[in-house]
Every structure is written in C-alpha cells, then in structure tokens.
Design a protein around this motif. Structure first.
Motif, short mmCIF file in Angstrom:
data_model
loop_
_atom_site.label_atom_id
_atom_site.label_comp_id
_atom_site.label_asym_id
_atom_site.label_seq_id
_atom_site.Cartn_x
_atom_site.Cartn_y
_atom_site.Cartn_z
N VAL A 172 -7.82 -13.96 -5.07
CA VAL A 172 -6.58 -13.40 -5.65
C VAL A 172 -6.89 -12.38 -6.75
N LEU A 173 -8.16 -12.08 -6.98
CA LEU A 173 -8.54 -11.14 -8.03
C LEU A 173 -8.90 -9.79 -7.42
N ARG B 241 0.16 -13.77 -3.20
CA ARG B 241 -0.36 -15.13 -3.03
C ARG B 241 0.32 -16.09 -4.02
N THR B 242 1.62 -16.23 -3.86
CA THR B 242 2.35 -17.12 -4.77
C THR B 242 1.98 -18.58 -4.53
N ASP B 243 1.46 -18.91 -3.34
CA ASP B 243 1.03 -20.28 -3.09
C ASP B 243 -0.08 -20.68 -4.05
N VAL B 244 -0.94 -19.72 -4.40
CA VAL B 244 -2.04 -19.98 -5.33
C VAL B 244 -1.59 -19.77 -6.78
N PHE C 12 -5.06 -4.27 -3.55
CA PHE C 12 -4.22 -4.94 -2.57
C PHE C 12 -3.07 -3.99 -2.17
N PRO C 13 -2.58 -4.10 -0.93
CA PRO C 13 -1.48 -3.21 -0.49
C PRO C 13 -0.12 -3.73 -0.95
N LEU C 14 0.09 -3.76 -2.25
CA LEU C 14 1.31 -4.31 -2.80
C LEU C 14 2.47 -3.34 -2.63
N THR C 15 3.64 -3.89 -2.35
CA THR C 15 4.84 -3.08 -2.18
C THR C 15 5.83 -3.38 -3.29
N ALA C 16 6.85 -2.54 -3.37
CA ALA C 16 7.91 -2.78 -4.35
C ALA C 16 8.59 -4.11 -4.10
N ALA C 17 8.77 -4.48 -2.82
CA ALA C 17 9.39 -5.76 -2.50
C ALA C 17 8.52 -6.92 -2.96
N ASP C 18 7.19 -6.80 -2.83
CA ASP C 18 6.28 -7.82 -3.34
C ASP C 18 6.48 -8.01 -4.84
N GLN C 19 6.61 -6.88 -5.55
CA GLN C 19 6.75 -6.95 -7.01
C GLN C 19 8.07 -7.58 -7.40
N LEU C 20 9.15 -7.23 -6.71
CA LEU C 20 10.44 -7.84 -7.02
C LEU C 20 10.39 -9.35 -6.84
N ARG C 21 9.82 -9.81 -5.74
CA ARG C 21 9.73 -11.26 -5.51
C ARG C 21 8.92 -11.94 -6.59
N TYR C 22 7.81 -11.32 -6.95
CA TYR C 22 6.92 -11.93 -7.93
C TYR C 22 7.56 -11.95 -9.32
#
Length: 300
Positions: A141-142, A158-161, A195-205
């Motif tokens: 996750v790093l 990786r919200t599970d972790v 990591f291929p992070l998206t705006a949607a990933d950031q909103l969820r996180y």
C-alpha cells in the motif's frame, strides 16, 4: 514568546505544504472540471464507504455521536497551527492544531482548561517512517515519495488494509480528548503516487476518513483538495488550506464559509499585506507561518 514546557519537542520532520511545488498539477480547463464534477455527482449518490453502518452505530457496534454534539467551528475563528518545537500555549487563539502523536492527553486537557478547542493533526494519505505505527503498514500500500523525506503516498483504493490502521490513529486522537482531526495528504489523486488513482477513488477515501472521525465524536477538516470541495463540503466540518492566496485559489473555499464552516488558512511566502484584506473579505481564518510550522505566527 514564552514557551510553556508541556510536551518535549521531537526530532521528526516538520510538516510542510501538502503538495510540493514540483508536484503541483496544472489547472484544469473549466469545461473539463465541470464535466468531471457532473459525473462524480452521479456516482456519489450511492452508499458511502464509511465507518458508520448506517444505523447510527460504528462498525465496532458502539453508538456514534450525534452530529449536533460535534464541535463546528464558525468562519473567522482564530487559530494556531504548531507542528514542531516545544508547544507554546500562550498564543491567543481559540483553536490549536497540533500533532496527534507528539502530544499527550494531559496537554489537550490543559488547552481545554484554557478555553481552547484542539485539532489532532495526522497523516491519512501518506506513510511516515518516523511514526510509531509505521511498521503496521504493508509494503503493497506504499507508493512513491510525496516530496518529503521518509514519506510515501498510500494506495487509497486499499481501504480493506487502511481502514483499521486509520481507525487506530483516530482512536488515539479521540482517547487523548481532541475535538477534531486534520487529516493530511488528502489529494493523492492529483499527484504522482505510483498508483492509478482517480477522482472517484479520492472522494470515497476522503468520505471514509470523515466518517471514521465522526463515528468517534470528532469533527474533521478537508485539507486542501480544492477540486473536490463541491462534493465534499457536506462531509466535512471545516477546511484547512495552504497557500490559496499565493495561487489565486481562495475564492474556491467559499462553499465552506457559505455553509457556516471555518476555513483555517496559512500562507508561507506572501507578506500579510498581500492577502489579509482578501482573507477578511472571504471570512477566512488566515495566518502567516514559516514552513517548519513552529510557534511563530502572524494573524490577519
């Protein structure tokens, strides 16, 4: 200034602006931003990946605090931001934003007795090798370094972790008696993380982080992440911003002020004469600080 010996200073690196100049993304065309926001608005209407199961209880089964019970700082509230050096408790400010790991519950209690509200600074978007829990974060996750020695972006998908590790950090803030949380590094998707992070990933996180704080009875601030303010202003209780005046972005924080929520703002390179008048007009709580975020401050 008179320095009151509350907690001992540490040798950890001081916090600096969340997005170093070399990592700052270029402004996006207005039409593209509007399209992205429209698409995200449709995606954001479903269930959120939060710490509250929807029944008023946290995932541990404990009742969550009522929203009415949380501290809600109003626009213009005075503040002090100190993340390095011996804590100076003599500053005349209604709010102290201090490092959650570095300070004890006794320090928080002393600030409360002096009539202060206290914000817990923790990094929720990047790993720091100098933290006591650093070994609990697994290598997958790093990601890439975020521009500061010893720090690497998280894979926020990786919200599970990450969920239980973040929850433990916020438990620490709650158990020390903090009123609120300042989660840092909340805009990884705009940076080179590995990591291929998206705006949607950031909103969820970011919504996950907010819900974890709320489930523990604390308010929470949105750190920087200006592009997503329209979607996130309802999830956060205040904002923390660095250098919006220098980059001509302070007006983008208006949704927080319009909602009756404080914007705690800091500049590092502009003299107060270059931003204080505008800050007062926008009702921002503005400071001039040095990059090491020691006790020195100059308030508007």
């Amino acid at each position: 200034m008179v320095h009151t010996p509350t907690d001992h200073p540490t040798t950890r690196p001081a916090r600096r602006p969340a997005a170093p100049a070399g990592f700052r993304s270029a402004a996006r065309p207005a039409a593209l931003v509007a399209l992205v926001l429209l698409l995200l608005a449709g995606c954001g209407s479903g269930p959120r990946d939060g710490g509250d199961g929807g029944d008023g209880k946290s995932r541990t089964g404990k009742a969550t605090a009522s929203p009415a019970d949380r501290w809600r700082p109003r626009p213009g509230t005075s503040w002090q931001w100190q993340l390095s050096g011996r804590l100076d408790t003599s500053v005349d400010a209604a709010v102290y934003d201090i490092d959650g790991f570095d300070h004890s519950k006794e320090t928080v209690a002393a600030l409360h007795r002096a009539g202060r509200k206290v914000i817990c600074y923790v990094s929720t978007g990047a790993w720091e090798d100098f933290r006591p829990d650093a070994g609990r974060f697994p290598a997958p996750v790093l990601g890439e370094g975020n521009g500061w020695k010893g720090e690497r972006w998280f894979d926020i998908r990786r919200t599970d972790v990450l969920r239980p590790l973040l929850a433990a950090r916020l438990d620490m803030c709650r158990d020390k008696g903090f009123d609120a949380v300042e989660p840092d590094n909340m805009d990884g998707y705009r940076n080179r993380t590995g990591f291929p992070l998206t705006a949607a990933d950031q909103l969820r996180y970011n919504r996950l982080v907010a819900s974890l704080a709320h489930a523990r009875g604390m308010s929470v601030g949105l750190k920087n992440d200006l592009d997503q303010i329209p979607e996130l202003v309802g999830d956060f209780d205040f904002a923390v911003n660095e250098q919006c005046a220098q980059y001509g972005e302070c007006a983008r924080l208006k949704p927080f002020v319009a909602a009756g929520k404080a914007v705690f703002h800091t500049e590092y390179e502009l003299p107060t004469g270059r931003f204080c008048a505008r800050s007062r007009e926008l009702e921002l709580s503005s400071l001039l600080k040095k990059y090491e975020l020691g006790a020195w401050r100059r308030a508007c």
